[in-house]
Design an enzyme around this catalytic site. Structure first.
Site, PDB file in Angstrom:
ATOM      1  N   HIS A  98      -9.250  55.290  15.682  1.00 24.07           N
ATOM      2  CA  HIS A  98      -8.052  55.898  16.255  1.00 24.07           C
ATOM      3  C   HIS A  98      -6.891  55.575  15.183  1.00 24.07           C
ATOM      4  O   HIS A  98      -6.595  54.421  14.887  1.00 24.07           O
ATOM      5  CB  HIS A  98      -7.861  55.357  17.708  1.00 24.07           C
ATOM      6  CG  HIS A  98      -8.684  55.669  18.612  1.00 24.07           C
ATOM      7  ND1 HIS A  98     -10.048  55.051  18.880  1.00 24.07           N
ATOM      8  CD2 HIS A  98      -8.986  56.692  19.456  1.00 24.07           C
ATOM      9  CE1 HIS A  98     -10.876  55.492  19.461  1.00 24.07           C
ATOM     10  NE2 HIS A  98     -10.170  56.508  20.329  1.00 24.07           N
ATOM     11  N   HIS A 134      -4.079  65.460  25.975  1.00 19.42           N
ATOM     12  CA  HIS A 134      -4.801  64.271  26.207  1.00 19.42           C
ATOM     13  C   HIS A 134      -4.667  63.595  27.318  1.00 19.42           C
ATOM     14  O   HIS A 134      -4.772  62.405  27.554  1.00 19.42           O
ATOM     15  CB  HIS A 134      -4.604  63.294  24.950  1.00 19.42           C
ATOM     16  CG  HIS A 134      -5.724  62.017  24.738  1.00 19.42           C
ATOM     17  ND1 HIS A 134      -5.909  61.241  25.491  1.00 19.42           N
ATOM     18  CD2 HIS A 134      -6.685  62.123  23.547  1.00 19.42           C
ATOM     19  CE1 HIS A 134      -7.058  60.410  24.903  1.00 19.42           C
ATOM     20  NE2 HIS A 134      -7.589  61.108  24.002  1.00 19.42           N
ATOM     21  N   HIS A 149      -8.256  67.644  19.425  1.00 18.07           N
ATOM     22  CA  HIS A 149      -8.470  66.766  20.501  1.00 18.07           C
ATOM     23  C   HIS A 149      -7.679  66.900  21.685  1.00 18.07           C
ATOM     24  O   HIS A 149      -7.153  66.068  22.329  1.00 18.07           O
ATOM     25  CB  HIS A 149      -8.480  65.326  19.976  1.00 18.07           C
ATOM     26  CG  HIS A 149      -8.716  64.393  20.711  1.00 18.07           C
ATOM     27  ND1 HIS A 149     -10.177  64.119  21.221  1.00 18.07           N
ATOM     28  CD2 HIS A 149      -8.447  63.042  20.902  1.00 18.07           C
ATOM     29  CE1 HIS A 149     -10.507  63.036  21.917  1.00 18.07           C
ATOM     30  NE2 HIS A 149      -9.236  62.175  21.867  1.00 18.07           N
ATOM     31  N   ASP A 161      -9.018  59.649  16.182  1.00 19.14           N
ATOM     32  CA  ASP A 161      -8.810  60.447  17.291  1.00 19.14           C
ATOM     33  C   ASP A 161      -7.381  60.172  17.583  1.00 19.14           C
ATOM     34  O   ASP A 161      -6.809  58.936  17.265  1.00 19.14           O
ATOM     35  CB  ASP A 161      -9.420  60.185  18.444  1.00 19.14           C
ATOM     36  CG  ASP A 161     -10.969  60.710  18.375  1.00 19.14           C
ATOM     37  OD1 ASP A 161     -11.384  61.106  17.290  1.00 19.14           O
ATOM     38  OD2 ASP A 161     -11.826  60.532  19.302  1.00 19.14           O
ATOM     39  N   ASP A 162      -6.488  60.713  18.470  1.00 19.52           N
ATOM     40  CA  ASP A 162      -5.628  60.624  19.329  1.00 19.52           C
ATOM     41  C   ASP A 162      -4.246  60.798  18.552  1.00 19.52           C
ATOM     42  O   ASP A 162      -3.170  60.256  18.901  1.00 19.52           O
ATOM     43  CB  ASP A 162      -5.671  59.252  20.073  1.00 19.52           C
ATOM     44  CG  ASP A 162      -6.732  59.130  20.976  1.00 19.52           C
ATOM     45  OD1 ASP A 162      -7.391  60.017  21.289  1.00 19.52           O
ATOM     46  OD2 ASP A 162      -6.738  58.449  21.753  1.00 19.52           O
TER      47      ASP A 162
HETATM   48 ZN    ZN Z   1      -8.819  60.240  22.532  1.00 23.46          ZN
END
Ligand code: ZN
Length: 484
Positions: A436, A348, A344, A293-294
């Site tokens: 991540h 964010h 995602h 993620d991210d």
């Molecule tokens: Zn995230």
């Protein structure tokens, strides 16, 4: 230049309303006009072969001045206009006009061949205009008029990846003996870009279509067709004879097809075109999803991709929309390795449970569009920020929500060993692992985990592949923690 104008003139002479049109011999004539107005007048002269009428000139000047279009976009809209299309100018002369209006010169042979390839392979004029718009020559020309060159957004599937378009049009030529029509090219390139159809499935579908079947007259035609469609070339004598004998020994056409499908030459071509063949997943294997993620964040993402490439694995990257453009090269690389690029949120900034339904939808569509701009297709799954969702999120997210079953806490521990152990102590068939791709320690953990799990017989698959392998039909707004 002379040849160009004589052809426009002859096109115009067949057009009754244009009989009073004046030929302007060279761009020197408009050198005196400057600014936005000069640029617009020049486009009318060089592209439509006439002076700009007042209303038309004002229309374009206003759009350029208030920046609702870029100069490259204006050129594209001129080409797409009914007036220009009405001239029925052949492609090679359209390219010549674009050289003239965008680069302020006649074409060179190599350059013109290069751009003609795009058109011959099924891309649109807009793709060529986009290429020209990125050149220093066009930037300089625009600067001389005191305006910005700007860029173009590709709007058709056939312009997203010229190699995919080349492959699809190659199948039209090899199997159906004709070039692809625009709607057909957009339809099939869209399906290949989104991996709903794989290249070998396209070949099979074309051959077995009503239009394709009637073209296969005998064994020789079938073999020659496979060479051209799969490999983009003619059969060499030895290879051709091998397949003739193969069929003569009682083997079916489908058995020949299956051998072409798995050939190294085909796989190499598919990869060099930025496509992938259909991943082979055997049910009951030990399958695991590594998810990140991210990101993207190329210093870490690329290290993870190196490992996946080495171990023939794939992962899923839940990307943040406003980071995609910055790190687009590793997004494209991930996709080419067969990884899944997923949503995602756009920025964010908030957990989705704190947002209104329309803000949730904005976060999702913003990220979808960023992915589309780079990959030419939308993602098919998303992960909410922090894994948090409620009924408002579920109702507005429009995609299946992927949570996780193994939480490494890599963002907190920032320690490769701790992260690796969290996976190695828990990994089971069907798990989805949360990580991540922002931290070097996470990439270091992958250098431990990927070889070890591979040794234990795990296959690294994407979330969509895992769901398919385990027989799930994912539904928008539903949450999934694993597929077992
Ligand atoms: Zn995230």
């Amino acid at each position: 230049m002379k040849r160009l104008f004589s052809s426009i003139v002859s096109a115009l002479l067949t057009c009754v309303v244009m009989l009073n049109f004046t030929v302007l011999p060279s761009s020197a004539t408009f050198a005196a006009s400057t600014g936005v107005e000069g640029f617009v007048e020049r486009a009318y002269n060089l592209m439509l072969g006439r002076e700009a009428e007042e209303a038309g000139k004002n229309f374009w000047c206003e759009k350029l001045n208030n920046k609702t279009i870029t100069s490259a976009e204006m050129i594209s809209q001129f080409v797409e206009s009914n007036e220009f299309q009405g001239f029925n100018i052949p492609n090679d002369e359209v390219v010549e006009i674009l050289y003239n209006v965008m680069l302020d010169r006649a074409s060179d042979a190599a350059g013109k061949d290069y751009w003609m390839e795009f058109l011959n392979n099924g891309c649109s004029h807009r793709k060529v205009i986009d290429g020209f718009a990125k050149s220093t020559e066009f930037q300089n020309l625009c600067a001389s008029f005191g305006i910005e060159a700007g860029s173009l957004v590709m709007t058709e599937n056939r312009d997203m990846n010229e190699n995919v378009t080349k492959f699809v049009n190659g199948c039209y030529k090899a199997i159906l003996n004709r070039d692809g029509d625009v709607s057909g090219l957009n339809y099939w390139t869209g399906l290949i870009n989104s991996k709903e159809v794989y290249p070998e499935e396209l070949v099979y579908g074309f051959i077995h279509s009503n239009e394709g079947l009637v073209k296969i007259a005998d064994d020789a035609t079938y073999i020659n067709t496979l060479y051209k469609a799969f490999l983009g070339r003619e059969a060499e004598e030895q290879g051709f004879n091998y397949w003739i004998n193969f069929i003569a020994s009682g083997k079916s056409y489908d058995e020949v097809f299956d051998q072409f499908k798995v050939s190294t030459e085909f796989k190499t071509l598919v990869e060099s075109y930025g496509m992938t063949t259909k991943p082979v997943i055997v049910k009951g294997d030990k399958l695991i999803c590594l998810t990140f993620d991210d990101g993207p964040y190329s210093p870490v993402t690329n290290k993870i991709l190196d490992l996946l490439e080495q171990y023939d694995g794939r992962a899923t990257f839940f990307v943040v929309g406003d980071r995609v453009k910055t790190y687009e090269s590793c997004v494209i690389r991930a996709e080419q390795l067969g990884c899944e690029i997923a949503n995602h949120t756009y920025d964010h900034k908030s957990v989705l449970t704190s947002l209104s339904g329309s803000s949730v939808a904005w976060e999702i569509s913003g990220c979808n569009e960023e992915i589309y701009k780079v990959l030419g297709h939308y993602p098919s799954i998303m992960r909410p920020v922090g894994g948090a969702y409620n009924s408002t999120v579920a109702a507005n997210v429009g995609l299946p929500m992927i949570i996780w079953s193994v939480d490494t806490q890599d963002w907190k521990n920032r320690n490769a060993i701790t992260t690796a152990n969290a996976i190695l102590n828990n990994a089971k068939d069907g798990d989805i692992v949360l990580m991540h791709d922002l931290y070097p320690s996470t990439a270091e953990a992958m250098a431990i985990v990927i070889p070890e799990l591979a040794k234990q017989g795990f296959s690294f698959v994407t979330v969509s592949e895992l769901a398919e392998a385990k027989g799930y039909d994912m539904v928008a707004g539903e949450a999934y923690n694993s597929f077992k």
